[in-house]
Enzyme design. Structure first.
Site, PDB file in Angstrom:
ATOM      1  N   HIS A  60       0.702  -1.214  -0.136  1.00 29.50           N
ATOM      2  CA  HIS A  60      -0.102  -0.152  -0.053  1.00 29.50           C
ATOM      3  C   HIS A  60       0.754   1.120  -0.177  1.00 29.50           C
ATOM      4  O   HIS A  60       0.728   2.152  -0.836  1.00 29.50           O
ATOM      5  CB  HIS A  60      -0.906  -0.254   1.067  1.00 29.50           C
ATOM      6  CG  HIS A  60      -1.809   1.168   1.228  1.00 29.50           C
ATOM      7  ND1 HIS A  60      -3.261   1.124   1.074  1.00 29.50           N
ATOM      8  CD2 HIS A  60      -1.646   2.503   1.617  1.00 29.50           C
ATOM      9  CE1 HIS A  60      -3.759   2.092   1.035  1.00 29.50           C
ATOM     10  NE2 HIS A  60      -2.899   3.096   1.835  1.00 29.50           N
ATOM     11  N   GLU A  61       1.858   1.111   0.955  1.00 32.24           N
ATOM     12  CA  GLU A  61       2.742   2.419   0.768  1.00 32.24           C
ATOM     13  C   GLU A  61       3.593   2.661  -0.227  1.00 32.24           C
ATOM     14  O   GLU A  61       4.043   3.653  -0.671  1.00 32.24           O
ATOM     15  CB  GLU A  61       3.462   2.335   2.280  1.00 32.24           C
ATOM     16  CG  GLU A  61       2.679   2.300   3.399  1.00 32.24           C
ATOM     17  CD  GLU A  61       1.784   3.335   3.754  1.00 32.24           C
ATOM     18  OE1 GLU A  61       1.837   4.514   3.241  1.00 32.24           O
ATOM     19  OE2 GLU A  61       0.663   2.885   4.417  1.00 32.24           O
ATOM     20  N   HIS A  70       2.046   4.331  -2.949  1.00 34.39           N
ATOM     21  CA  HIS A  70       1.777   5.824  -3.037  1.00 34.39           C
ATOM     22  C   HIS A  70       3.009   6.638  -3.657  1.00 34.39           C
ATOM     23  O   HIS A  70       2.940   7.687  -3.793  1.00 34.39           O
ATOM     24  CB  HIS A  70       1.997   6.268  -1.476  1.00 34.39           C
ATOM     25  CG  HIS A  70       0.512   6.115  -0.753  1.00 34.39           C
ATOM     26  ND1 HIS A  70      -0.524   6.632  -1.316  1.00 34.39           N
ATOM     27  CD2 HIS A  70      -0.148   5.423   0.440  1.00 34.39           C
ATOM     28  CE1 HIS A  70      -1.612   6.521  -0.634  1.00 34.39           C
ATOM     29  NE2 HIS A  70      -1.427   5.918   0.424  1.00 34.39           N
ATOM     30  N   GLU A  93      -5.527   7.412  -1.767  1.00 31.01           N
ATOM     31  CA  GLU A  93      -5.793   6.372  -1.092  1.00 31.01           C
ATOM     32  C   GLU A  93      -6.467   5.384  -1.834  1.00 31.01           C
ATOM     33  O   GLU A  93      -6.412   4.141  -1.511  1.00 31.01           O
ATOM     34  CB  GLU A  93      -6.563   6.822   0.313  1.00 31.01           C
ATOM     35  CG  GLU A  93      -5.850   7.725   1.205  1.00 31.01           C
ATOM     36  CD  GLU A  93      -4.817   7.215   1.501  1.00 31.01           C
ATOM     37  OE1 GLU A  93      -4.092   6.002   1.315  1.00 31.01           O
ATOM     38  OE2 GLU A  93      -3.725   7.802   2.128  1.00 31.01           O
TER      39      GLU A  93
END
Length: 819
Positions: free
Chosen positions: A479-480, A483, A502
């Site tokens: 997930h990170e 980004h 997000e």
């Protein structure tokens, strides 16, 4: 945009007048003092006035029209440093009078009398009479407005860049032989526009300029949310000094950083990703449109490690005994809100052994490299871009380091260190070129309010991600990592459109994680369908428990991206403490992207996504930029009445659950992994109904082994049961070793303990509230709602132990539940 900011509301003001003048580069020179819990020093701002960047905007638009009509048709955003032009008026009532100026020998008295602190002004927030356009407006002085909060500003001065040897070559006009404001400003104009291939020279000149002497102090004043600076007689942004130095210090209670202790009990400080971002760390321009670069020198005691958003893997330089200096820089322009720093007694984690059976084995690059080699020049402002670097485009795994307190060495070696290479490689196989050249991963203290946070070149992970196997750590890491593309390299031009960051990261984490695990296509589909099932349940709960106005992904509707004439704006609900615990932007954004990917087919969708990344990296976008380009790439037969307008209506501008999603969930069949969970739930219900003394011939239930996501779903189904006996709960704990599972599973297990008052396992709840603070806030509410005296006592006892270290927003929300 005629807005009166009501202090009682939860909107966040962005005060910087970015339409008139922009910060192009920051040079920070700071000392970190743990005894006083203060960071102090100077920041030098290199500015560019509005006339300059408006001209650049028009030339880029012309180039866009001549070179790529198609890209323009897609709704390509303005270059990152160009303010929105279709702005409306932002008005209020305060006047900026009684500017303060410190004489050179004057000691700082701001902490005592508050003259230079950010204090609440009775008249509220308003546009200043000095906040004029770049044209000449009579005798009024131009006002530079910076976002600033919880800082003591000591002095502001103009920097004499003309005193730096060698910089005179940047003056084009031979008639400018006398050092003047115009002479100095021309030097800065040329310096900030040096071509990308001269970035080393540019950084060197920035550093030398930052050490140049001052050539006159500037008038300044502060209010609750801003710092205003002016020079007498400078009536336009063009006349205003283009290099200024601000002397300041933070406050221990400042909301941009958290002073705390790490898991080993040693002091540390880090940027917390606060709702107010970095304005309590340094005066800056917070609006995303203010894209800038930076470099920073930070001094701390020699026992501390300084980590920061920076392209270089900094090493300490010893200045004198007991004190070290760290230097970082960034050459890719990004919003100041993405700047991150962490200072603590961290230890760099190293892998002790390496096995070919590890998940983290390097794999050959599978998809065709041609997918990622898009011909053409990048559309962003000029900087040294990895997308134009042939070796960078094929680099699957970027250099990375892991830092944590020494007590977490074992946990990092067992999970995190082995997962980073395959997750980075998976991300590259899906999206192509890594936007950033390196990555530091820091395990932050227990009071960090979320499971992770991504910033340029550095990522924070909660200690909660390290327990219970690979699954939670792997998905959070993915997930990170996502980004880096969506949220950082491609940012939202309007902060209210969080789903652009997000939603994408949530959708991509599943794809990256399946690729990192090397799952077969049918296994990947099953895993992703199960996670969709869990998110569907979460979204339904969120819609029932949250106010309708907080459920909208594009709350400003057709006003999205608009600012005042000066560039000031407000972020709706930006200061609401409950907002950080909400998942609406993650979940609705995820389901929208999943819906679109299904409509196109995965192969077409991800091919488009790589094209989108190549077109828009290094820029800011609004929802329509993504949707318009996507629809241009959908074959006519697959559109089926899809349009930007109906996507807005169904998904982005309505509260509640989108109708297309409701139809899809009603029509969809349950996936195999979810059916397996239902079968296990049935077994547990049978076990719970059996009398304590069973008949001798009665068959023992045989339970299947479940994946972590299946365990979460199992416990959620069991939470729907009215009663579960202590015997059943004890059997559940023993069967699945629930106390040793990951934090997501343990969270559901704690909910079961609380609901059924399973006193034997109350220690598990206490442990969770102290060690998993990123996820524990909801449990406090469950403990209090039960109206059970023992549970309420447990909640208050845990809060008393942790409240001093707890994240401010979390503590505020919990205190409201308890008292």
């Amino acid at each position: 945009m005629d807005i009166q900011l009501d202090p009682a509301r939860d909107d966040l003001p962005l005060m910087a007048n970015t339409s008139h003048i922009l910060v192009k580069h920051y040079v920070l020179d700071l000392d970190v003092d743990f005894e006083s819990q203060v960071i102090e020093g100077t920041i030098v701002l290199f500015l560019e006035d509005g006339n300059r960047f408006k001209k650049q905007n028009s030339s880029i638009e012309e180039a866009c029209q001549s070179e790529s009509n198609k890209a323009c048709k897609f709704g390509m955003p303005e270059p990152c440093h160009i303010p929105v032009t279709n702005a409306r008026t932002f008005s209020s009532e305060m006047e900026y009078n009684d500017f303060a100026i410190c004489s050179k020998g004057e000691k700082d008295t701001s902490d005592k009398d508050g003259n230079h602190d950010n204090q609440e002004h009775a008249s509220g927030i308003s546009s200043s009479k000095y906040c004029c356009d770049t044209g000449n407006h009579g005798s009024e002085d131009f006002l530079l407005v910076l976002d600033c909060c919880d800082l003591s500003v000591l002095k502001v001065e103009e920097v004499d860049v003309a005193a730096v040897p060698g910089l005179e070559k940047f003056t084009r006009s031979p008639e400018l032989t006398v050092v003047s404001e115009e002479f100095r400003n021309q030097i800065v104009r040329e310096l900030v526009t040096l071509p990308a291939n001269r970035w080393r020279e540019q950084l060197d000149y920035y550093a030398r300029c930052s050490q140049a002497p001052g050539c006159g102090e500037l008038l300044f004043d502060t209010d609750t949310w801003s710092l205003q600076i002016r020079k007498t007689g400078a009536q336009t942004a063009t006349d205003f000094p283009h290099a200024i130095r601000i002397w300041y210090k933070t406050k221990p209670e400042g909301r941009s950083v958290t002073w705390t202790s790490d898991q080993s009990g040693r002091p540390c400080v880090y940027t917390v990703g606060s709702p107010i971002n970095n304005r309590a760390l340094f005066p800056c321009q917070e609006p995303p449109v203010a894209m800038s670069t930076w470099q920073a020198t930070v001094r701390a005691a020699a026992s501390f490690v300084v980590l920061m958003s920076g392209e270089n893997s900094a090493k300490p330089t010893q200045l004198w005994e007991g004190c070290s200096s760290w230097y970082y820089y960034v050459t890719m322009p990004m919003p100041a809100s993405t700047f991150t720093i962490a200072v603590g007694c961290w230890t760099e984690m190293k892998m002790e052994t390496w096995s070919s059976n590890d998940l983290a084995t390097e794999r050959p690059f599978s998809p065709s490299e041609a997918n990622f080699r898009h011909v053409g020049v990048c559309s962003h402002m000029e900087y040294p871009c990895r997308f134009q670097n042939a070796s960078a485009t094929t680099q699957e795994i970027i250099p990375h380091r892991v830092f944590a307190p020494v007590c977490l060495t074992g946990a990092c070696q067992e999970t995190l260190l082995r997962l980073i290479p395959p997750c980075l490689s998976a991300a590259h196989s899906v999206l192509g070129t890594h936007p950033f050249s390196r990555l530091d991963v820091l395990i932050v203290p227990a009071n960090f309010p979320s499971l992770g946070m991504a910033s340029p070149h550095i990522m924070f992970l909660s200690q909660s991600s390290l327990t219970g196997g690979n699954h939670l750590c792997g998905t959070r890491l993915c997930h990170e990592i996502a980004h880096a593309w969506f949220g950082l390299a491609i940012g939202a031009r309007d902060w209210t459109e969080e789903w652009l960051s997000e939603g994408f990261a949530t959708h991509l984490e599943d794809v990256f994680w399946a690729t990192a695990q090397q799952l077969a296509p049918h296994e990947a589909r099953e895993q992703q369908e199960l996670r969709a099932c869990l998110r569907w349940r979460r979204l339904q709960d969120e819609m029932q428990c949250s106010p309708e106005e907080m459920q909208v992904l594009r709350p400003s509707k057709d006003k999205t991206g608009h600012t005042s004439d000066s560039g000031a704006s407000v972020i709706k609900h930006g200061l609401n403490p409950e907002k950080i615990f909400m998942q609406v932007h993650y979940l609705k954004g995820y389901f929208l992207l999943r819906f679109l990917a299904k409509r196109l087919g995965d192969e077409t969708y991800f091919s488009f996504l790589r094209k989108f990344v190549h077109t828009f990296h290094g820029q800011l976008i609004l929802s329509q930029d993504f949707l318009q380009m996507l629809l241009e790439n959908i074959p006519e037969e697959k559109r089926l009445e899809l349009s930007v307008e109906n996507i807005y209506q169904d998904w982005l501008e309505s509260s509640g659950i989108p109708k297309p999603l409701q139809r899809e969930r009603r029509a969809g069949a349950e996936c195999g992994l979810a059916r397996q969970v239902r079968a296990e739930v049935t077994k547990w219900i049978r076990v719970n109904r059996r009398p304590r003394k069973r008949k001798r011939r009665e068959k023992e239930e045989v339970f299947e082994k479940l994946f972590p996501d299946q365990l979460v779903l199992l416990l959620e189904h069991l939470l729907e049961q009215k009663t579960l006996s202590p015997r059943t709960l004890q059997s559940l704990q023993r069967t699945y070793h629930l106390q040793d599972q990951d934090a997501e599973v343990r969270h559901r297990w704690c909910e079961l303990i609380v609901k059924h008052k399973f006193t034997k396992a109350y220690k598990s709840v206490e442990r969770f509230l102290q060690e998993d603070q990123a996820m524990g806030v909801y449990l406090y509410g469950e403990l209090m709602v039960s109206e059970d005296a023992r549970q309420q006592q447990l909640a208050r006892r845990c809060f008393e132990r942790t409240k001093e270290q707890m994240d401010r927003s979390s503590a505020q929300v919990v205190a409201e539940m308890l008292f």
